[in-house]
Design a protein around this motif. Structure first.
Motif, short mmCIF file in Angstrom:
data_model
loop_
_atom_site.label_atom_id
_atom_site.label_comp_id
_atom_site.label_asym_id
_atom_site.label_seq_id
_atom_site.Cartn_x
_atom_site.Cartn_y
_atom_site.Cartn_z
N HIS A 150 0.77 -1.39 0.03
CA HIS A 150 0.04 0.01 -0.13
C HIS A 150 0.92 1.33 0.04
O HIS A 150 1.84 1.09 0.48
CB HIS A 150 -0.81 0.10 1.18
CG HIS A 150 -1.76 -1.22 1.45
ND1 HIS A 150 -3.01 -1.36 1.17
CD2 HIS A 150 -1.50 -2.20 2.15
CE1 HIS A 150 -3.33 -2.19 1.56
NE2 HIS A 150 -2.61 -3.12 1.93
N ASP A 153 0.14 6.26 3.11
CA ASP A 153 -1.04 6.85 3.67
C ASP A 153 -2.42 5.91 3.68
O ASP A 153 -3.45 6.53 4.15
CB ASP A 153 -1.27 8.38 3.28
CG ASP A 153 -1.33 8.31 1.64
OD1 ASP A 153 -0.85 7.50 1.07
OD2 ASP A 153 -1.75 9.42 1.10
N ARG A 154 -2.17 4.86 3.00
CA ARG A 154 -3.15 4.07 2.71
C ARG A 154 -3.09 2.55 3.26
O ARG A 154 -4.01 1.77 3.12
CB ARG A 154 -3.63 4.04 1.30
CG ARG A 154 -4.01 5.33 0.47
CD ARG A 154 -4.28 5.16 -0.89
NE ARG A 154 -4.66 6.34 -1.61
CZ ARG A 154 -4.74 6.47 -3.03
NH1 ARG A 154 -4.76 5.65 -3.69
NH2 ARG A 154 -5.14 7.81 -3.37
N ALA A 159 -2.29 4.20 8.44
CA ALA A 159 -3.24 5.25 7.98
C ALA A 159 -4.17 5.45 9.51
O ALA A 159 -4.79 6.70 9.75
CB ALA A 159 -4.21 5.01 6.91
N THR A 167 -0.89 10.51 7.13
CA THR A 167 -1.61 11.08 6.10
C THR A 167 -1.14 11.54 4.68
O THR A 167 -1.58 12.25 3.82
CB THR A 167 -2.36 12.34 6.68
OG1 THR A 167 -1.22 13.30 7.15
CG2 THR A 167 -3.16 12.04 7.97
N SER A 169 2.20 10.26 1.87
CA SER A 169 3.20 9.26 1.67
C SER A 169 4.54 9.93 1.11
O SER A 169 5.50 9.37 0.97
CB SER A 169 2.59 8.43 0.62
OG SER A 169 2.38 9.18 -0.56
#
Length: 440
Positions: A150, A153-154, A159, A167, A169
């Motif tokens: 991922h 930030d995901r 996250a 929040t 990357s």
């Protein structure tokens, strides 16, 4: 002393938590190096004596969980002491998911401190650790979870991290929010040779430069480039265990096996967890199904497995210790979880959790009920190992991936030799606890 190279100390390192610090021990052991890790900064004489007999020496710290105003007192003396040893590199070992924020574990503040301590214009920064599923491309960081890579930030865990949720990357942007100094990046498309990468870093005219890496070849290249940066004294760098691997390769390390130096398993294991990671929760659920005793520490809003609540002056650890002792004495391994504990002030909660779990581990060790302990959570690990009376750690086994078992050194006979695994929340397969139980 390793015969990889001459007698000079190659790397001094500070780990911003204990789980990350022992990861550096593993990376250097894989390179055929010898290392020693202190749990607090020793005297200059003790540190110099240790450094004279190993390839790398480190100090495990708690900076990842500190506010910016507290970082200076924690970090500066260690960086100055390591600088004065004269290694080729001083690495600030940070988590491979770049855990930090303007208010907690600020890496920007570390960059500011390093500017005072080291006579160098640029701090190379590399968070990639391919064997751990961490990659950086075009300045953006990626982390694997559940077999899927991922964007940071995901990534489900980072996250939603309770302390430092990610929040952003883009690591240069992430770090720029933590310092008034300029942070830039150098991308893979600019990589030629080490001299070219070093030149690109210098041309950025930035306080720190984030470096891409997708594999160990890239990490060795950026490590070699970092060693070519102009300046006096050791190179100062910030990054993951992957960056440690890169420096080891650049400084003459070679692939080696981590020798097993652990007592036969079979006795009950004590697991104490300050982690709220979904992976740790899965690991706890797995051993519950195997018949391990799983207890909740009655802290904050949580209630112990017996239904007991904290009352009067009795500590949460004292409430739960009878059940812990009973299970271990009967030969059953035990997990003490704090996943449901809450408080308005998270910093206070971290301290309370660490104090309670330290009390439990200390009692169990002094009772002789378990000689093998697993500690889940970086913040918990850092505080517990310091509080329990350990002086240093040595690596004794590498049971899985980047998971290591260490033996503690202490003047306290009950703590000396205690085998301990310090596990980050996201680390390890579902059956890790049972693997540790059977190791030996």
């Amino acid at each position: 002393m390793s015969d990889v190279h001459g007698p000079d100390l190659r790397v001094g390192f500070y780990g911003d938590d204990f789980t990350g610090s022992v990861d550096v021990l593993l990376q250097f052991a894989r390179a055929g190096w010898s290392s020693r890790l202190f749990v607090t900064l020793p005297s200059a004489e003790v540190l110099a004596d240790a450094a004279s007999g190993v390839d790398a020496v480190g100090v495990a710290g708690i900076a990842r969980s500190l506010a910016p105003d507290d970082l200076d007192a924690e970090v500066r003396p260690v960086l100055e002491a390591l600088r004065d040893l004269g290694p080729a590199v001083v690495q600030y070992k940070a988590c491979s998911t770049a855990d930090s924020s303007p208010t907690v574990g600020s890496l920007g503040r570390v960059i500011d401190i390093a500017g005072d301590v080291f006579a160098r214009a640029t701090v190379p920064v590399a968070f990639a650790q391919p064997d751990f599923g961490r990659f950086t491309a075009f300045g953006h960081h990626f982390a694997a979870e559940g077999g899927t890579v991922h964007r940071l930030d995901r990534q489900p865990t980072m996250a939603n991290h309770p302390s430092t949720p990610m929040t952003e990357s883009d690591l240069a942007r992430h770090l720029s929010a933590q310092t008034a100094q300029r942070v830039d990046s150098v991308h893979l498309t600019e990589y030629t040779d080490a001299a070219g990468v070093a030149r690109a870093m210098t041309e950025r005219s930035a306080a720190a430069v984030v470096l891409d890496a997708l594999d160990d070849t890239h990490l060795e290249l950026v490590a070699r480039a970092s060693l070519e940066l102009s300046g006096s004294g050791p190179v100062f760098a910030i990054g993951s265990g992957g960056f440690s691997t890169g420096f080891a390769r650049a400084l003459g390390g070679r692939a080696g096996e981590v020798a097993l130096d652990v007592r036969p398993g079979g006795g009950p294991v004590l697991v104490v967890s300050g982690s709220r990671s979904p992976q740790t929760a899965r690991q706890i659920d797995h051993v519950r199904e195997l018949g391990w005793e799983v207890l909740s520490l009655p802290l904050g809003s949580s209630v112990g497995a017996t239904g007991a609540a904290v009352s009067g002056s009795e500590s949460p650890a004292a409430v739960i210790l009878p059940a812990v002792r009973e299970a271990l004495a009967a030969g059953r391994s035990v997990v003490v979880s704090t996943a449901d504990a809450v408080a308005v002030d998270r910093a206070t909660l971290v301290e309370e959790i660490a104090a309670s779990l330290t009390e439990i581990v200390s009692a169990v060790a002094h009772d002789g009920l378990s000689s093998r302990v697993i500690v889940c959570g970086g913040d918990t690990s850092s505080r517990l190992v310091r509080a329990i009376g350990a002086e240093s750690l040595r690596l004794v086994a590498n049971p899985f991936g980047n998971v290591v078992m260490c033996a503690l050194s202490s003047d306290d006979p009950a703590i000396d030799g205690l085998e301990i695994v310090l596990k980050g929340g996201q680390v390890g397969p579902v059956d890790l606890f049972e693997t540790i139980h059977a190791l030996g």
